[in-house]
Design a protein around this motif. Structure first.
Motif, short mmCIF file in Angstrom:
data_model
loop_
_atom_site.label_atom_id
_atom_site.label_comp_id
_atom_site.label_asym_id
_atom_site.label_seq_id
_atom_site.Cartn_x
_atom_site.Cartn_y
_atom_site.Cartn_z
N LEU A 187 -0.67 5.73 -29.08
CA LEU A 187 0.00 6.51 -28.30
C LEU A 187 0.15 5.30 -27.08
O LEU A 187 1.65 4.96 -26.83
CB LEU A 187 -0.68 7.53 -27.60
N MET A 188 -0.43 4.43 -26.78
CA MET A 188 -0.28 3.50 -25.63
C MET A 188 0.88 2.42 -26.25
O MET A 188 1.65 1.79 -25.61
CB MET A 188 -1.50 3.04 -25.52
N PHE A 189 0.63 1.92 -27.65
CA PHE A 189 1.62 1.27 -28.20
C PHE A 189 2.95 1.62 -28.16
O PHE A 189 4.07 0.72 -27.78
CB PHE A 189 1.05 0.74 -29.56
N GLY A 190 3.07 2.72 -28.60
CA GLY A 190 4.38 3.71 -28.51
C GLY A 190 5.18 3.73 -27.26
O GLY A 190 6.22 3.45 -27.36
N ILE A 191 4.13 4.27 -26.42
CA ILE A 191 4.78 4.26 -24.81
C ILE A 191 5.21 2.83 -24.37
O ILE A 191 6.32 2.91 -23.72
CB ILE A 191 3.73 4.74 -24.13
N GLY A 192 4.44 1.85 -24.67
CA GLY A 192 4.79 0.59 -24.32
C GLY A 192 6.04 0.01 -24.99
O GLY A 192 6.86 -0.50 -24.26
N LEU A 193 6.25 0.47 -26.39
CA LEU A 193 7.61 0.13 -26.93
C LEU A 193 8.73 0.62 -26.25
O LEU A 193 9.91 0.26 -26.00
CB LEU A 193 7.44 0.43 -28.28
N ILE A 194 8.65 1.98 -25.68
CA ILE A 194 9.53 2.78 -25.19
C ILE A 194 10.03 2.15 -23.83
O ILE A 194 11.34 1.88 -23.25
CB ILE A 194 9.26 4.35 -25.14
N VAL A 195 8.88 1.89 -22.96
CA VAL A 195 8.95 1.53 -21.58
C VAL A 195 9.58 0.13 -21.52
O VAL A 195 10.64 -0.28 -20.75
CB VAL A 195 7.90 1.63 -20.79
N ALA A 196 9.33 -0.65 -22.79
CA ALA A 196 9.79 -2.18 -22.63
C ALA A 196 11.08 -2.11 -23.25
O ALA A 196 11.86 -3.28 -23.31
CB ALA A 196 8.82 -3.00 -23.54
N GLY A 197 11.58 -1.24 -23.64
CA GLY A 197 13.03 -1.08 -24.35
C GLY A 197 12.98 -1.54 -25.76
O GLY A 197 14.19 -1.72 -26.29
#
Length: 135
Positions: free
Chosen positions: A11-21
């Motif tokens: 979940l953290m990795f996925g959110i990070g991917l989204i936030v980072a673009g």
């Protein structure tokens, strides 16, 4: 506990991917377009990932067990061979054509976007083909 920590890490990795673009193929392709309107912002994302990963891997090399008790499994291969080079070329070509790599593909597929579902299907087919050829 392992299932919960795997879920939270994903979940953290996925959110990070989204936030980072990184789940936005247009942003990724903008970074890869060195001859056109180059967008260097992905370089900062990658530099941040390296800064986080280097100490984590250094720590992992010194441990026999992961934090939750499983045996530490780090890659043993240290050489650059034909398979690694060809795999890197195929990965890079796919990333350059689609603007998506496996992590963001899961994010895109999970959001139901047709491009993510198509990429995920192609990636799984490639994995199956490799397994059939290798096995």
């Amino acid at each position: 506990m392992k299932l919960v920590s795997a879920f939270l890490a994903g979940l953290m990795f996925g959110i990070g991917l989204i936030v980072a673009g990184m789940a936005n193929p247009a942003k990724v392709l903008g970074f890869l377009d060195l001859a056109g309107r180059w967008d260097p912002s992905r370089a900062l994302v990658m530099a941040g990932a390296v800064v986080v990963a280097l100490p984590a891997f250094a720590l992992a090399k010194r441990r026999d067990r992961a934090l939750l008790g499983d045996e530490m499994q780090l890659p043993a291969a240290r050489s650059v061979d034909r398979r690694l080079l060809l795999g890197s070329l195929v990965f890079g070509a796919g990333w350059g054509l689609a603007g998506v790599c496996p992590g963001p593909a899961l994010v895109l597929a999970g959001s139901g976007l047709p491009s993510g579902l198509l990429f995920l299907a192609a990636m799984l087919a490639g994995m199956r083909l490799h397994r059939a050829r290798a096995g």
